[in-house]
Design a protein around this motif. Structure first.
Motif, PDB file in Angstrom:
ATOM      1  N   ALA A  22       0.824  -1.210   0.000  1.00  3.83           N
ATOM      2  CA  ALA A  22       0.000   0.000   0.000  1.00  3.83           C
ATOM      3  C   ALA A  22       0.856   1.258   0.000  1.00  3.83           C
ATOM      4  O   ALA A  22       0.465   2.282  -0.545  1.00  3.83           O
ATOM      5  CB  ALA A  22      -0.927   0.002   1.206  1.00  3.83           C
ATOM      6  N   ALA A  23       2.048   1.186   0.583  1.00  8.82           N
ATOM      7  CA  ALA A  23       2.931   2.353   0.628  1.00  8.82           C
ATOM      8  C   ALA A  23       3.536   2.648  -0.735  1.00  8.82           C
ATOM      9  O   ALA A  23       4.013   3.753  -0.971  1.00  8.82           O
ATOM     10  CB  ALA A  23       4.038   2.129   1.644  1.00  8.82           C
ATOM     11  N   LYS A  24       3.504   1.675  -1.635  1.00  7.83           N
ATOM     12  CA  LYS A  24       4.107   1.865  -2.953  1.00  7.83           C
ATOM     13  C   LYS A  24       3.074   2.007  -4.056  1.00  7.83           C
ATOM     14  O   LYS A  24       3.412   1.998  -5.224  1.00  7.83           O
ATOM     15  CB  LYS A  24       5.039   0.697  -3.255  1.00  7.83           C
ATOM     16  CG  LYS A  24       6.194   0.629  -2.283  1.00  7.83           C
ATOM     17  CD  LYS A  24       7.078  -0.544  -2.534  1.00  7.83           C
ATOM     18  CE  LYS A  24       8.169  -0.559  -1.463  1.00  7.83           C
ATOM     19  NZ  LYS A  24       9.023  -1.691  -1.551  1.00  7.83           N
ATOM     20  N   GLU A  25       1.781   2.162  -3.691  1.00 13.74           N
ATOM     21  CA  GLU A  25       0.731   2.330  -4.688  1.00 13.74           C
ATOM     22  C   GLU A  25       0.746   3.744  -5.238  1.00 13.74           C
ATOM     23  O   GLU A  25       1.157   4.685  -4.575  1.00 13.74           O
ATOM     24  CB  GLU A  25      -0.647   2.069  -4.069  1.00 13.74           C
ATOM     25  CG  GLU A  25      -0.951   0.619  -3.849  1.00 13.74           C
ATOM     26  CD  GLU A  25      -2.354   0.424  -3.305  1.00 13.74           C
ATOM     27  OE1 GLU A  25      -3.104   1.412  -3.194  1.00 13.74           O
ATOM     28  OE2 GLU A  25      -2.690  -0.707  -2.979  1.00 13.74           O
ATOM     29  N   ALA A  26       0.223   3.879  -6.456  1.00 10.25           N
ATOM     30  CA  ALA A  26       0.067   5.203  -7.053  1.00 10.25           C
ATOM     31  C   ALA A  26      -1.091   5.922  -6.371  1.00 10.25           C
ATOM     32  O   ALA A  26      -2.032   5.296  -5.904  1.00 10.25           O
ATOM     33  CB  ALA A  26      -0.212   5.064  -8.548  1.00 10.25           C
ATOM     34  N   PRO A  27      -1.032   7.259  -6.283  1.00 10.02           N
ATOM     35  CA  PRO A  27      -2.120   7.984  -5.627  1.00 10.02           C
ATOM     36  C   PRO A  27      -3.458   7.823  -6.345  1.00 10.02           C
ATOM     37  O   PRO A  27      -4.509   7.847  -5.730  1.00 10.02           O
ATOM     38  CB  PRO A  27      -1.660   9.438  -5.644  1.00 10.02           C
ATOM     39  CG  PRO A  27      -0.441   9.507  -6.471  1.00 10.02           C
ATOM     40  CD  PRO A  27       0.036   8.125  -6.728  1.00 10.02           C
ATOM     41  N   VAL A  28      -3.412   7.646  -7.652  1.00  9.72           N
ATOM     42  CA  VAL A  28      -4.612   7.431  -8.459  1.00  9.72           C
ATOM     43  C   VAL A  28      -4.412   6.132  -9.226  1.00  9.72           C
ATOM     44  O   VAL A  28      -3.347   5.922  -9.815  1.00  9.72           O
ATOM     45  CB  VAL A  28      -4.820   8.605  -9.443  1.00  9.72           C
ATOM     46  CG1 VAL A  28      -6.035   8.375 -10.318  1.00  9.72           C
ATOM     47  CG2 VAL A  28      -4.913   9.916  -8.713  1.00  9.72           C
ATOM     48  N   PRO A  29      -5.397   5.233  -9.229  1.00 13.15           N
ATOM     49  CA  PRO A  29      -5.228   3.974  -9.962  1.00 13.15           C
ATOM     50  C   PRO A  29      -4.887   4.222 -11.431  1.00 13.15           C
ATOM     51  O   PRO A  29      -5.505   5.044 -12.102  1.00 13.15           O
ATOM     52  CB  PRO A  29      -6.594   3.297  -9.824  1.00 13.15           C
ATOM     53  CG  PRO A  29      -7.189   3.887  -8.595  1.00 13.15           C
ATOM     54  CD  PRO A  29      -6.672   5.285  -8.527  1.00 13.15           C
ATOM     55  N   GLY A  30      -3.872   3.545 -11.908  1.00 13.47           N
ATOM     56  CA  GLY A  30      -3.442   3.668 -13.295  1.00 13.47           C
ATOM     57  C   GLY A  30      -2.379   4.728 -13.519  1.00 13.47           C
ATOM     58  O   GLY A  30      -1.786   4.796 -14.586  1.00 13.47           O
ATOM     59  N   ALA A  31      -2.133   5.560 -12.531  1.00 12.09           N
ATOM     60  CA  ALA A  31      -1.120   6.609 -12.664  1.00 12.09           C
ATOM     61  C   ALA A  31       0.252   6.041 -12.335  1.00 12.09           C
ATOM     62  O   ALA A  31       0.386   4.939 -11.809  1.00 12.09           O
ATOM     63  CB  ALA A  31      -1.438   7.775 -11.734  1.00 12.09           C
ATOM     64  N   ALA A  32       1.260   6.814 -12.654  1.00 10.26           N
ATOM     65  CA  ALA A  32       2.625   6.391 -12.366  1.00 10.26           C
ATOM     66  C   ALA A  32       2.888   6.469 -10.866  1.00 10.26           C
ATOM     67  O   ALA A  32       2.379   7.348 -10.171  1.00 10.26           O
ATOM     68  CB  ALA A  32       3.612   7.290 -13.102  1.00 10.26           C
ATOM     69  N   VAL A  33       3.692   5.547 -10.371  1.00  9.12           N
ATOM     70  CA  VAL A  33       4.049   5.525  -8.956  1.00  9.12           C
ATOM     71  C   VAL A  33       5.051   6.646  -8.683  1.00  9.12           C
ATOM     72  O   VAL A  33       6.041   6.786  -9.388  1.00  9.12           O
ATOM     73  CB  VAL A  33       4.651   4.154  -8.559  1.00  9.12           C
ATOM     74  CG1 VAL A  33       5.092   4.154  -7.116  1.00  9.12           C
ATOM     75  CG2 VAL A  33       3.653   3.053  -8.828  1.00  9.12           C
ATOM     76  N   GLU A  34       4.730   7.465  -7.670  1.00  3.05           N
ATOM     77  CA  GLU A  34       5.613   8.569  -7.319  1.00  3.05           C
ATOM     78  C   GLU A  34       6.455   8.179  -6.102  1.00  3.05           C
ATOM     79  O   GLU A  34       5.961   7.541  -5.185  1.00  3.05           O
ATOM     80  CB  GLU A  34       4.795   9.812  -6.990  1.00  3.05           C
ATOM     81  CG  GLU A  34       3.965  10.309  -8.141  1.00  3.05           C
ATOM     82  CD  GLU A  34       3.035  11.444  -7.740  1.00  3.05           C
ATOM     83  OE1 GLU A  34       3.178  11.962  -6.612  1.00  3.05           O
ATOM     84  OE2 GLU A  34       2.183  11.784  -8.550  1.00  3.05           O
ATOM     85  N   SER A  35       7.712   8.575  -6.108  1.00  8.73           N
ATOM     86  CA  SER A  35       8.590   8.283  -4.985  1.00  8.73           C
ATOM     87  C   SER A  35       8.332   9.293  -3.867  1.00  8.73           C
ATOM     88  O   SER A  35       8.209  10.492  -4.102  1.00  8.73           O
ATOM     89  CB  SER A  35      10.044   8.379  -5.440  1.00  8.73           C
ATOM     90  OG  SER A  35      10.894   8.163  -4.348  1.00  8.73           O
ATOM     91  N   ASP A  36       8.227   8.796  -2.637  1.00  2.04           N
ATOM     92  CA  ASP A  36       8.002   9.646  -1.468  1.00  2.04           C
ATOM     93  C   ASP A  36       9.175   9.439  -0.524  1.00  2.04           C
ATOM     94  O   ASP A  36       9.400   8.344  -0.027  1.00  2.04           O
ATOM     95  CB  ASP A  36       6.687   9.263  -0.796  1.00  2.04           C
ATOM     96  CG  ASP A  36       6.310  10.203   0.327  1.00  2.04           C
ATOM     97  OD1 ASP A  36       7.145  11.047   0.708  1.00  2.04           O
ATOM     98  OD2 ASP A  36       5.176  10.093   0.812  1.00  2.04           O
ATOM     99  N   ARG A  37       9.927  10.503  -0.254  1.00  7.70           N
ATOM    100  CA  ARG A  37      11.150  10.344   0.534  1.00  7.70           C
ATOM    101  C   ARG A  37      10.854   9.961   1.980  1.00  7.70           C
ATOM    102  O   ARG A  37      11.639   9.294   2.614  1.00  7.70           O
ATOM    103  CB  ARG A  37      12.025  11.580   0.451  1.00  7.70           C
ATOM    104  CG  ARG A  37      11.591  12.736   1.242  1.00  7.70           C
ATOM    105  CD  ARG A  37      12.582  13.887   1.186  1.00  7.70           C
ATOM    106  NE  ARG A  37      11.949  15.065   1.718  1.00  7.70           N
ATOM    107  CZ  ARG A  37      11.803  15.297   3.017  1.00  7.70           C
ATOM    108  NH1 ARG A  37      12.295  14.458   3.897  1.00  7.70           N
ATOM    109  NH2 ARG A  37      11.183  16.378   3.434  1.00  7.70           N
ATOM    110  N   VAL A  38       9.683  10.364   2.524  1.00  6.42           N
ATOM    111  CA  VAL A  38       9.342  10.000   3.899  1.00  6.42           C
ATOM    112  C   VAL A  38       9.092   8.496   3.985  1.00  6.42           C
ATOM    113  O   VAL A  38       9.577   7.818   4.889  1.00  6.42           O
ATOM    114  CB  VAL A  38       8.108  10.792   4.385  1.00  6.42           C
ATOM    115  CG1 VAL A  38       7.656  10.314   5.743  1.00  6.42           C
ATOM    116  CG2 VAL A  38       8.414  12.282   4.408  1.00  6.42           C
TER     117      VAL A  38
END
Length: 111
Positions: free
Chosen positions: A7-23
């Motif tokens: 769940a921590a590595k899911e994209a914010p919107v289904p089908g969108a690219a996964v964004e890296s979160d430094r936290v």
């Protein structure tokens, strides 16, 4: 959400690219993470709890029945606010509610 979980590595919107979160990336695997929305939810529920406890003297001013005092505060603490939002979303389904309340009131008033 736990760091390192799927769940921590899911994209914010289904089908969108996964964004890296430094936290999330820098957190130890398995650590619990909270979002600002979670903190807002906690604050709303704490406020509900404070108002539920604060209303105890007001309920005793209305009735001395301990069952009513206890149940009203339990329901207030359990969060009837979410029930109100659910009813607000389903109010269209209660098209005969006003008619039935009027007939109940009329039958009660005629006693």
């Amino acid at each position: 959400m736990r760091a390192g979980s799927a769940a921590a590595k899911e994209a914010p919107v289904p089908g969108a690219a996964v964004e890296s979160d430094r936290v999330v990336e820098s957190a130890k695997a398995g650590a619990l993470l909270a979002t600002p929305l979670f903190l807002a939810l906690v604050m709303v529920e704490v406020t509900d709890l404070i108002f539920a406890v604060d209303s105890i003297p007001a309920i005793f001013a209305i009735t001395a029945d301990p069952f009513l005092v206890f149940t009203s505060n339990v329901f207030a603490i359990l969060g009837l606010r979410s029930l109100y939002f659910a009813l607000a979303g389903a109010i269209e389904s209660f098209r005969y509610l006003k008619v039935s309340l009027r007939s109940c009131w009329a039958s009660w008033a005629s006693r």
